[in-house]
Write a protein that holds these residues in place. Structure first.
Motif, PDB file in Angstrom:
ATOM      1  N   GLN A  88       0.911  -1.138  -0.081  1.00 56.19           N
ATOM      2  CA  GLN A  88       0.067   0.088  -0.063  1.00 56.19           C
ATOM      3  C   GLN A  88       0.844   1.168  -0.037  1.00 56.19           C
ATOM      4  O   GLN A  88       0.570   2.266  -0.831  1.00 56.19           O
ATOM      5  CB  GLN A  88      -0.912  -0.086   1.093  1.00 56.19           C
ATOM      6  N   GLU A  89       1.999   1.310   0.960  1.00 53.89           N
ATOM      7  CA  GLU A  89       2.889   2.475   0.742  1.00 53.89           C
ATOM      8  C   GLU A  89       3.194   2.539  -0.691  1.00 53.89           C
ATOM      9  O   GLU A  89       3.265   3.796  -1.255  1.00 53.89           O
ATOM     10  CB  GLU A  89       4.016   2.179   1.675  1.00 53.89           C
ATOM     11  N   LEU A  90       4.063   1.584  -1.211  1.00 55.68           N
ATOM     12  CA  LEU A  90       4.436   1.582  -2.630  1.00 55.68           C
ATOM     13  C   LEU A  90       3.417   2.216  -3.614  1.00 55.68           C
ATOM     14  O   LEU A  90       3.678   2.977  -4.398  1.00 55.68           O
ATOM     15  CB  LEU A  90       4.976   0.241  -2.914  1.00 55.68           C
ATOM     16  N   LYS A  91       2.426   1.481  -3.510  1.00 58.39           N
ATOM     17  CA  LYS A  91       1.350   2.144  -4.366  1.00 58.39           C
ATOM     18  C   LYS A  91       1.050   3.680  -4.042  1.00 58.39           C
ATOM     19  O   LYS A  91       0.640   4.286  -5.308  1.00 58.39           O
ATOM     20  CB  LYS A  91      -0.116   1.189  -4.249  1.00 58.39           C
ATOM     21  N   GLU A  92       0.864   4.063  -3.077  1.00 58.38           N
ATOM     22  CA  GLU A  92       0.616   5.475  -2.705  1.00 58.38           C
ATOM     23  C   GLU A  92       1.803   6.467  -3.399  1.00 58.38           C
ATOM     24  O   GLU A  92       1.606   7.260  -3.607  1.00 58.38           O
ATOM     25  CB  GLU A  92       0.558   5.541  -1.221  1.00 58.38           C
ATOM     26  N   LEU A  93       2.909   5.808  -3.025  1.00 55.72           N
ATOM     27  CA  LEU A  93       4.284   6.655  -3.684  1.00 55.72           C
ATOM     28  C   LEU A  93       4.389   6.600  -5.316  1.00 55.72           C
ATOM     29  O   LEU A  93       4.079   7.804  -5.533  1.00 55.72           O
ATOM     30  CB  LEU A  93       5.503   5.879  -3.317  1.00 55.72           C
ATOM     31  N   GLU A  94       3.756   5.422  -5.904  1.00 54.48           N
ATOM     32  CA  GLU A  94       3.623   5.397  -7.220  1.00 54.48           C
ATOM     33  C   GLU A  94       2.650   6.394  -7.848  1.00 54.48           C
ATOM     34  O   GLU A  94       2.836   7.198  -8.778  1.00 54.48           O
ATOM     35  CB  GLU A  94       3.422   4.008  -7.649  1.00 54.48           C
ATOM     36  N   GLU A  95       1.563   6.549  -7.075  1.00 57.36           N
ATOM     37  CA  GLU A  95       0.322   7.195  -7.469  1.00 57.36           C
ATOM     38  C   GLU A  95       0.697   8.738  -7.220  1.00 57.36           C
ATOM     39  O   GLU A  95       0.518   9.381  -8.236  1.00 57.36           O
ATOM     40  CB  GLU A  95      -0.847   6.881  -6.601  1.00 57.36           C
ATOM     41  N   LYS A  96       1.328   9.157  -6.155  1.00 57.20           N
ATOM     42  CA  LYS A  96       1.819  10.522  -6.079  1.00 57.20           C
ATOM     43  C   LYS A  96       2.862  10.863  -7.148  1.00 57.20           C
ATOM     44  O   LYS A  96       2.644  11.841  -7.644  1.00 57.20           O
ATOM     45  CB  LYS A  96       2.626  10.585  -4.651  1.00 57.20           C
ATOM     46  N   ARG A  97       3.548  10.255  -7.492  1.00 56.86           N
ATOM     47  CA  ARG A  97       4.774  10.366  -8.399  1.00 56.86           C
ATOM     48  C   ARG A  97       3.926  10.710  -9.876  1.00 56.86           C
ATOM     49  O   ARG A  97       4.454  11.386 -10.670  1.00 56.86           O
ATOM     50  CB  ARG A  97       5.831   9.252  -8.626  1.00 56.86           C
ATOM     51  N   LYS A  98       3.135   9.569 -10.324  1.00 57.35           N
ATOM     52  CA  LYS A  98       2.195   9.501 -11.555  1.00 57.35           C
ATOM     53  C   LYS A  98       1.504  10.869 -11.761  1.00 57.35           C
ATOM     54  O   LYS A  98       1.407  11.385 -12.795  1.00 57.35           O
ATOM     55  CB  LYS A  98       1.353   8.286 -11.505  1.00 57.35           C
ATOM     56  N   ASN A  99       0.838  11.190 -10.395  1.00 53.80           N
ATOM     57  CA  ASN A  99       0.084  12.553 -10.615  1.00 53.80           C
ATOM     58  C   ASN A  99       0.995  13.736 -10.328  1.00 53.80           C
ATOM     59  O   ASN A  99       0.513  14.794 -10.186  1.00 53.80           O
ATOM     60  CB  ASN A  99      -1.023  12.396  -9.260  1.00 53.80           C
ATOM     61  N   ARG A 100       2.234  13.584 -10.333  1.00 52.22           N
ATOM     62  CA  ARG A 100       3.287  14.687 -10.179  1.00 52.22           C
ATOM     63  C   ARG A 100       3.025  15.481  -8.928  1.00 52.22           C
ATOM     64  O   ARG A 100       3.340  16.746  -8.827  1.00 52.22           O
ATOM     65  CB  ARG A 100       3.308  15.487 -11.421  1.00 52.22           C
ATOM     66  N   GLU A 101       2.618  14.757  -7.850  1.00 47.84           N
ATOM     67  CA  GLU A 101       2.518  15.488  -6.448  1.00 47.84           C
ATOM     68  C   GLU A 101       3.817  15.608  -5.846  1.00 47.84           C
ATOM     69  O   GLU A 101       3.978  16.241  -4.915  1.00 47.84           O
ATOM     70  CB  GLU A 101       1.445  14.560  -5.700  1.00 47.84           C
ATOM     71  N   ILE A 102       5.026  14.612  -6.153  1.00 49.63           N
ATOM     72  CA  ILE A 102       6.163  14.497  -5.754  1.00 49.63           C
ATOM     73  C   ILE A 102       7.101  14.591  -6.695  1.00 49.63           C
ATOM     74  O   ILE A 102       7.001  14.258  -8.073  1.00 49.63           O
ATOM     75  CB  ILE A 102       6.262  13.491  -4.757  1.00 49.63           C
ATOM     76  N   SER A 103       8.241  15.319  -6.491  1.00 51.55           N
ATOM     77  CA  SER A 103       9.414  14.978  -7.342  1.00 51.55           C
ATOM     78  C   SER A 103       9.970  13.836  -7.486  1.00 51.55           C
ATOM     79  O   SER A 103       9.881  12.957  -6.509  1.00 51.55           O
ATOM     80  CB  SER A 103      10.392  16.123  -6.681  1.00 51.55           C
ATOM     81  N   ALA A 104      10.812  13.751  -8.466  1.00 45.87           N
ATOM     82  CA  ALA A 104      11.609  12.586  -8.417  1.00 45.87           C
ATOM     83  C   ALA A 104      12.617  12.225  -7.233  1.00 45.87           C
ATOM     84  O   ALA A 104      12.606  11.018  -6.684  1.00 45.87           O
ATOM     85  CB  ALA A 104      12.822  12.436  -9.689  1.00 45.87           C
ATOM     86  N   ARG A 105      13.114  13.324  -6.588  1.00 44.16           N
ATOM     87  CA  ARG A 105      13.857  13.118  -5.279  1.00 44.16           C
ATOM     88  C   ARG A 105      13.028  12.626  -4.186  1.00 44.16           C
ATOM     89  O   ARG A 105      13.418  11.849  -3.324  1.00 44.16           O
ATOM     90  CB  ARG A 105      14.581  14.355  -4.943  1.00 44.16           C
ATOM     91  N   GLU A 106      11.664  13.466  -4.002  1.00 47.02           N
ATOM     92  CA  GLU A 106      10.724  12.833  -3.077  1.00 47.02           C
ATOM     93  C   GLU A 106      10.662  11.533  -3.246  1.00 47.02           C
ATOM     94  O   GLU A 106      10.274  10.531  -2.366  1.00 47.02           O
ATOM     95  CB  GLU A 106       9.580  13.897  -3.149  1.00 47.02           C
ATOM     96  N   PHE A 107      10.319  10.868  -4.805  1.00 36.74           N
ATOM     97  CA  PHE A 107      10.030   9.598  -4.802  1.00 36.74           C
ATOM     98  C   PHE A 107      11.036   8.715  -4.360  1.00 36.74           C
ATOM     99  O   PHE A 107      10.876   7.575  -3.752  1.00 36.74           O
ATOM    100  CB  PHE A 107       9.702   9.398  -6.542  1.00 36.74           C
ATOM    101  N   TYR A 108      12.135   8.970  -4.936  1.00 38.75           N
ATOM    102  CA  TYR A 108      13.593   8.239  -4.616  1.00 38.75           C
ATOM    103  C   TYR A 108      13.643   8.121  -2.966  1.00 38.75           C
ATOM    104  O   TYR A 108      13.944   6.783  -2.708  1.00 38.75           O
ATOM    105  CB  TYR A 108      14.753   9.029  -5.201  1.00 38.75           C
ATOM    106  N   LEU A 109      13.230   9.452  -2.268  1.00 44.18           N
ATOM    107  CA  LEU A 109      13.593   9.020  -0.729  1.00 44.18           C
ATOM    108  C   LEU A 109      12.618   8.303  -0.251  1.00 44.18           C
ATOM    109  O   LEU A 109      12.535   7.596   0.655  1.00 44.18           O
ATOM    110  CB  LEU A 109      13.634  10.618  -0.184  1.00 44.18           C
ATOM    111  N   GLY A 110      11.447   8.203  -0.685  1.00 42.21           N
ATOM    112  CA  GLY A 110      10.140   7.520  -0.024  1.00 42.21           C
ATOM    113  C   GLY A 110      10.713   6.019  -0.422  1.00 42.21           C
ATOM    114  O   GLY A 110      10.042   5.021   0.410  1.00 42.21           O
ATOM    115  N   LEU A 111      10.999   5.838  -1.752  1.00 38.36           N
ATOM    116  CA  LEU A 111      11.536   4.411  -2.046  1.00 38.36           C
ATOM    117  C   LEU A 111      12.792   4.128  -0.929  1.00 38.36           C
ATOM    118  O   LEU A 111      12.313   2.638  -0.452  1.00 38.36           O
ATOM    119  CB  LEU A 111      12.017   4.129  -3.502  1.00 38.36           C
ATOM    120  N   LEU A 112      13.487   4.793  -0.806  1.00 33.75           N
ATOM    121  CA  LEU A 112      14.490   4.291   0.182  1.00 33.75           C
ATOM    122  C   LEU A 112      13.966   4.018   1.621  1.00 33.75           C
ATOM    123  O   LEU A 112      14.328   3.222   2.337  1.00 33.75           O
ATOM    124  CB  LEU A 112      15.729   5.358   0.398  1.00 33.75           C
ATOM    125  N   GLU A 113      12.917   4.708   1.842  1.00 31.88           N
ATOM    126  CA  GLU A 113      12.211   4.614   3.312  1.00 31.88           C
ATOM    127  C   GLU A 113      11.591   3.511   3.149  1.00 31.88           C
ATOM    128  O   GLU A 113      11.550   2.522   4.268  1.00 31.88           O
ATOM    129  CB  GLU A 113      11.377   5.740   3.603  1.00 31.88           C
TER     130      GLU A 113
END
Length: 76
Positions: free
Chosen positions: A9-34
């Motif tokens: 669920q965390e992964l899907k939320e991150l992917e959805e935010k990135r897809k919708n351009r709600e977060i930057s690539a860096r924020e996506f990367y940091l979220g993936l690391l977390e």
């Protein structure tokens, strides 16, 4: 909810935010690391068979070596 369901669920939320351009690539990367850190916590608590461990080692080695090499190339 099981740990795997929470992580997915965390992964899907991150992917959805990135897809919708709600977060930057860096924020996506940091979220993936977390998320990777959360996964590590679950995996070390899990009772995994020797056979399953042997199958996962090559993937982990490839990932870790590549990340260390990338870090080195960036001067880290």
């Amino acid at each position: 909810m099981k740990g795997s369901e929470i992580l997915m669920q965390e992964l899907k939320e991150l992917e959805e935010k990135r897809k919708n351009r709600e977060i930057s690539a860096r924020e996506f990367y940091l979220g993936l690391l977390e998320l990777l850190g959360h996964l590590k916590e679950k995996l070390v608590q899990e009772n995994i068979s020797e056979d399953q461990i042997r199958k996962q080692i090559p993937l982990l080695l490839t990932f870790i070596k590549a990340q260390i090499k990338n870090l080195e190339n960036r001067g880290g």
